[in-house]
Design an enzyme around this catalytic site. Structure first.
Site, short mmCIF file in Angstrom:
data_model
loop_
_atom_site.label_atom_id
_atom_site.label_comp_id
_atom_site.label_asym_id
_atom_site.label_seq_id
_atom_site.Cartn_x
_atom_site.Cartn_y
_atom_site.Cartn_z
N GLU A 282 73.91 79.32 30.53
CA GLU A 282 71.96 78.63 31.36
C GLU A 282 70.78 79.51 31.01
OE1 GLU A 282 70.63 81.38 34.86
OE2 GLU A 282 72.28 80.88 35.23
N HIS A 283 70.98 81.27 30.41
CA HIS A 283 70.08 81.96 29.84
C HIS A 283 69.27 81.44 28.59
CE1 HIS A 283 69.72 86.58 32.05
NE2 HIS A 283 71.23 85.58 32.64
N GLU B 137 71.76 92.81 33.45
CA GLU B 137 72.73 92.56 34.55
C GLU B 137 73.38 92.41 35.44
OE1 GLU B 137 72.03 87.57 36.28
OE2 GLU B 137 71.53 87.47 33.87
#
Length: 424
Positions: free
Chosen positions: A49-50, A127
């Site tokens: 996704e990143h 994160e």
């Protein structure tokens, strides 16, 4: 039911025009998340996704992608769950073709540059650290790790620092290619949608070649009953404890979910709910307390979460579990049920004012259920729930012999917490 348009490659499309807006949202869902991973690549779904924002052949850098969308005031982002990944752009309707083109370009033509991949590993590790340092967020991870022990459903969506450092580019791309197949994807466009939109989708997403679907994951086998709760504790020297109680519930397609959603609302879904009134307003034992249900393909998690004063932990736990037992024993009132239904209806109507929420409503159902109810159909299903239905699901789900507990606070292990809470 709203039927999708099915492209020649098997990708499903929902076009959702509505008046009163000058905006449109393009949302692309794919059926892949952390439960589809294997140990060495735990975190790959989120990593991918990143990486979709890190440059394509036509837009070589992150800046090229963001500048194209920022120049027209678009809002854009992505998210990863345990069973799905989503990408969206909300944009002025006149720029809708740009949103479709950029999302298609990102999802199917990203470069996965090795230097960018290595740089992003560090971003994701930070994160992971951020969430681990936030007890209110992290306690949910600890609870599902315990509730779904032995299953990939219990794995952290972002993976671990170890897997983020070690997974190879080749493994990541192979995993992407295995799961990003048209028949496992849904595109929804909501808002000011014109007649040219479908042609734009067919030109882009419709050009992707059909591929075989991946092997199915191992279904979750519910934990057996136990004489004591399974408990997962993270030691942290804090004044406010974060505590989560979890009970296995139902898969996403289960017909009992409307009843369970109303139970969650009545028990702890609003500021007038039973838990909020008894735990916070009457006794001042917490700042927040909430009940909610989350459903996956083959199971679910009914959670009660709260931030508690460690000095009054036994009283708080007694009150919370007491309310759960009371609703099992005595059920809910006609008034509570009516108010919960009205709350559900009101929340839906407010949410669907925004194109992004309308796209999500249809795309998420299509992806997870293979069909999409209209809001009116879903509200009708909820209106049909009876007081007896709610009491029945309360007795089925709120079973303390199948309860899991997670806590973040000054406790060395699960036994220490359970004793301090008065559960052992």
């Amino acid at each position: 039911m709203k039927k999708p348009i099915v492209l020649s490659n098997g990708m499903r499309v929902h076009l959702l025009p509505f008046s009163g807006t000058e905006a449109a949202t393009v949302l692309v869902f794919t059926k892949v998340g952390s439960r589809h991973e294997y140990p060495k690549i735990n975190g790959a779904s989120h990593y991918i996704e990143h990486l979709m924002f890190k440059g394509t052949k036509r837009r070589p850098t992150t800046l090229d992608i963001s500048r194209a969308l920022d120049a027209v005031g678009a809002e854009y982002n992505a998210f990863t769950g345990k069973e799905y990944t989503g990408y969206y752009v909300t944009i002025a309707a006149g720029h809708l073709p740009l949103a479709i083109d950029v999302l298609h370009d990102m999802i199917f033509h990203s470069k996965y540059d090795p230097k960018e991949m290595d740089r992003e590993r560090g971003v994701i590790i930070e994160e992971i650290n951020m969430y681990a340092d936030n007890p209110m967020m992290h306690v949910e991870d600890l609870l599902e790790e315990t509730l779904f022990h032995g299953s990939t459903l219990g794995w952290n969506i972002a993976g671990s620092p170890k897997t983020m450092r070690s997974m190879t580019r080749e493994a990541v791309i192979a995993y992407r290619d295995e799961h990003y197949v048209p028949s496992r994807m849904v595109v929804a466009v909501a808002g000011k949608v014109d007649k040219k939109t479908l042609a734009a989708i067919e030109k882009t997403f419709g050009s992707v070649k059909a591929r075989p679907e991946p092997k199915a994951y191992e279904p979750f086998v519910s934990l057996e009953k136990s004489s004591r709760p399974r408990c997962n504790v993270q030691f942290k020297n804090v004044e406010q404890l974060q505590v989560a109680l979890g009970f296995p519930s139902f898969g996403v397609a289960d017909a009992r979910n409307p009843s369970l959603a109303l139970l969650a609302t009545i028990l702890g879904g609003t500021m007038s709910s039973r838990l909020f009134i008894s735990v916070r307003e009457r006794k001042g034992l917490c700042y927040f307390v909430r009940a909610e249900n989350g459903a996956y393909d083959d199971t679910g998690a009914f959670m009660i979460r709260s931030g508690l004063d460690k000095k009054r932990l036994p009283e708080a736990m007694k009150t919370i579990l007491g309310e759960a037992e009371k609703i099992k024993r005595s059920g809910v009132t006609d008034r509570e049920l009516k108010e919960a239904k009205d709350h559900f209806r009101g929340r839906i109507l407010l949410k669907l004012e925004e194109s992004s929420n309308r796209a999500d409503w249809y795309a998420r159902q299509e992806l997870l259920l293979g069909e999409a109810m209209t809001p009116e159909e879903r509200m009708g299903e909820t209106d049909a729930v009876t007081v007896a239905d709610v009491k029945k699901v309360a007795r089925e789900v709120l079973d303390q012999s199948r309860m899991a507990v997670a806590a973040i606070g000054p406790f060395k292990d699960g036994n220490a917490f359970l004793k301090a809470a008065g559960i052992l």
